[in-house]
Write an enzyme that holds these catalytic residues in place. Sequence first.
Site, mmCIF file in Angstrom:
data_model
loop_
_atom_site.group_PDB
_atom_site.id
_atom_site.type_symbol
_atom_site.label_atom_id
_atom_site.label_comp_id
_atom_site.label_asym_id
_atom_site.label_seq_id
_atom_site.Cartn_x
_atom_site.Cartn_y
_atom_site.Cartn_z
ATOM 1 N N ASP A 184 10.200 -33.001 -26.374
ATOM 2 C CA ASP A 184 9.012 -33.852 -26.253
ATOM 3 C C ASP A 184 9.099 -34.944 -27.308
ATOM 4 O O ASP A 184 9.136 -34.668 -28.511
ATOM 5 C CB ASP A 184 7.742 -33.022 -26.458
ATOM 6 C CG ASP A 184 6.492 -33.877 -26.380
ATOM 7 O OD1 ASP A 184 6.206 -34.395 -25.292
ATOM 8 O OD2 ASP A 184 5.814 -34.023 -27.416
ATOM 9 N N GLU A 268 11.406 -35.983 -20.794
ATOM 10 C CA GLU A 268 10.419 -36.494 -19.848
ATOM 11 C C GLU A 268 10.901 -37.830 -19.294
ATOM 12 O O GLU A 268 11.548 -38.603 -19.991
ATOM 13 C CB GLU A 268 9.070 -36.700 -20.544
ATOM 14 C CG GLU A 268 8.392 -35.441 -21.009
ATOM 15 C CD GLU A 268 7.127 -35.733 -21.778
ATOM 16 O OE1 GLU A 268 6.040 -35.399 -21.300
ATOM 17 O OE2 GLU A 268 7.234 -36.311 -22.875
ATOM 18 N N CYS A 341 -1.194 -25.144 -20.490
ATOM 19 C CA CYS A 341 -0.828 -24.105 -21.463
ATOM 20 C C CYS A 341 0.489 -23.481 -21.027
ATOM 21 O O CYS A 341 0.616 -23.019 -19.878
ATOM 22 C CB CYS A 341 -1.924 -23.041 -21.536
ATOM 23 S SG CYS A 341 -1.514 -21.650 -22.620
ATOM 24 N N CYS A 344 -0.145 -19.452 -20.135
ATOM 25 C CA CYS A 344 -0.796 -18.916 -18.936
ATOM 26 C C CYS A 344 -0.876 -19.916 -17.793
ATOM 27 O O CYS A 344 -1.229 -19.545 -16.661
ATOM 28 C CB CYS A 344 -2.205 -18.433 -19.288
ATOM 29 S SG CYS A 344 -3.330 -19.756 -19.822
ATOM 30 N N CYS A 359 -5.652 -22.124 -26.450
ATOM 31 C CA CYS A 359 -6.075 -21.740 -25.103
ATOM 32 C C CYS A 359 -6.931 -20.481 -25.168
ATOM 33 O O CYS A 359 -6.834 -19.667 -26.087
ATOM 34 C CB CYS A 359 -4.844 -21.508 -24.230
ATOM 35 S SG CYS A 359 -5.235 -21.098 -22.503
ATOM 36 N N CYS A 361 -6.584 -17.931 -23.501
ATOM 37 C CA CYS A 361 -5.740 -16.746 -23.373
ATOM 38 C C CYS A 361 -5.235 -16.255 -24.725
ATOM 39 O O CYS A 361 -4.561 -15.219 -24.814
ATOM 40 C CB CYS A 361 -4.563 -17.013 -22.446
ATOM 41 S SG CYS A 361 -3.321 -18.166 -23.115
ATOM 42 N N ASP A 368 2.848 -30.574 -29.464
ATOM 43 C CA ASP A 368 4.153 -31.083 -29.021
ATOM 44 C C ASP A 368 5.107 -29.942 -28.676
ATOM 45 O O ASP A 368 5.933 -30.066 -27.759
ATOM 46 C CB ASP A 368 4.761 -31.971 -30.115
ATOM 47 C CG ASP A 368 3.934 -33.220 -30.363
ATOM 48 O OD1 ASP A 368 3.219 -33.642 -29.433
ATOM 49 O OD2 ASP A 368 3.989 -33.766 -31.479
#
Length: 390
Positions: A184, A268, A341, A344, A359, A361, A368
């Site tokens: 990233d 990306e 996330c 999850c 998150c 979860c 990043d």
Amino acid sequence: MALKTYKFRLYPTRKQAEKLQWTLARCCELYNAALQERREMYTYTGKGTTYNQQAMQLPEIKGIREEYKDIHSQVLQDVLRKVENAFKGFFKRVKAGKKPGYPRFQGCNRYDSFCYPQAGFSLENGLLVLSKVGHVKIKQHRKVLGNMKTCTLKREGNCWYVCLVCEVQSVPRTPYTDECVGIDLGVSKLATLSTGDVIENPQHYRRAEKQLAKAGQALSRKKRGSKRCKKAVERMARLHRKVRNQRNDYLHQWSRRLVNTYETIVFEEIAPANLSKRAKPKQDEETGHYLPNGASAKSGLNKSILDTGWSTFIARCEYKAENAGTVQVVKVDPRMTSQVCSGCGTVVKKDLSERWHSCACGYELDRDHNAAINIRNRWLGRSHQEAQAS
């Protein structure tokens, strides 16, 4: 067989430097004359001309302008090829529906290289032998492998460089691991890997910004065309060249480490040119007054984006991977990689200022790092449950 370019610094004597500069000026003249001929021929006849037709005029030109006899014939031919390629690129863009960009005349400050495309150059005992120029001292910091195909002399400020394109036999290189890594790209950090490792952003331009500002202010006080003005311009060019060299060196080092370590490198599919566009103006419909649009903050962000050199970094990794033969560089869709996330699969909306992913979860990590894991998993085609199980 593959083509590889070696770039070396030249240290010509004063007489040789004057000869190189003189040759460059004559090549610039020929380029503009060839471009003017093509424009006038199309204006008066409705038809263009070709490289072969213009190249056949070179003997006649040498009879009129005898100074061109002091330039290697293939150097002059290569100048005409540049004009030919400029028009081919123009017509190609027209057919593709892109912005055409008609070939323009080149000023002495824009035309900065000439080429020996086949012959007229060689390396002998640590010297670069150039036809019509002489034996030029060269800083050959590495061995030149393969068969030399072309030799390009390039001027950068007051410095001269040679770019030797060689045909070499590619030797496959096996990376240290067979792992896949997601990367990233960022501003505060150049890159964050899915392994959790971070490549810091040295911000070369930002560190040199004060010096560049002082040099720019000094330049603005000089009378245009004076010797002091030229010295100020040279100082500005020298500072910018240093920043560029620092950035290139840093990106070369890290791209080499990545290619030597991982079998698959996933980035990306981003467009830095679009990300660094200036903010659009906002106008009040009733009064017509312009409203605050965050242009100042966007300008600073754009500068930081361009300072990182994302496109250059990806390009360095791509050609090194291609040369290695056993490494691949791939790109994936960047949408939602920062919001999803990686634990999850839930979408957790985050502001750009939020640098920590948290998150419901219970999965918490750097924003990043989370994005880098999503980038890797997107290429592998894994679901979030499979990624956790592995």
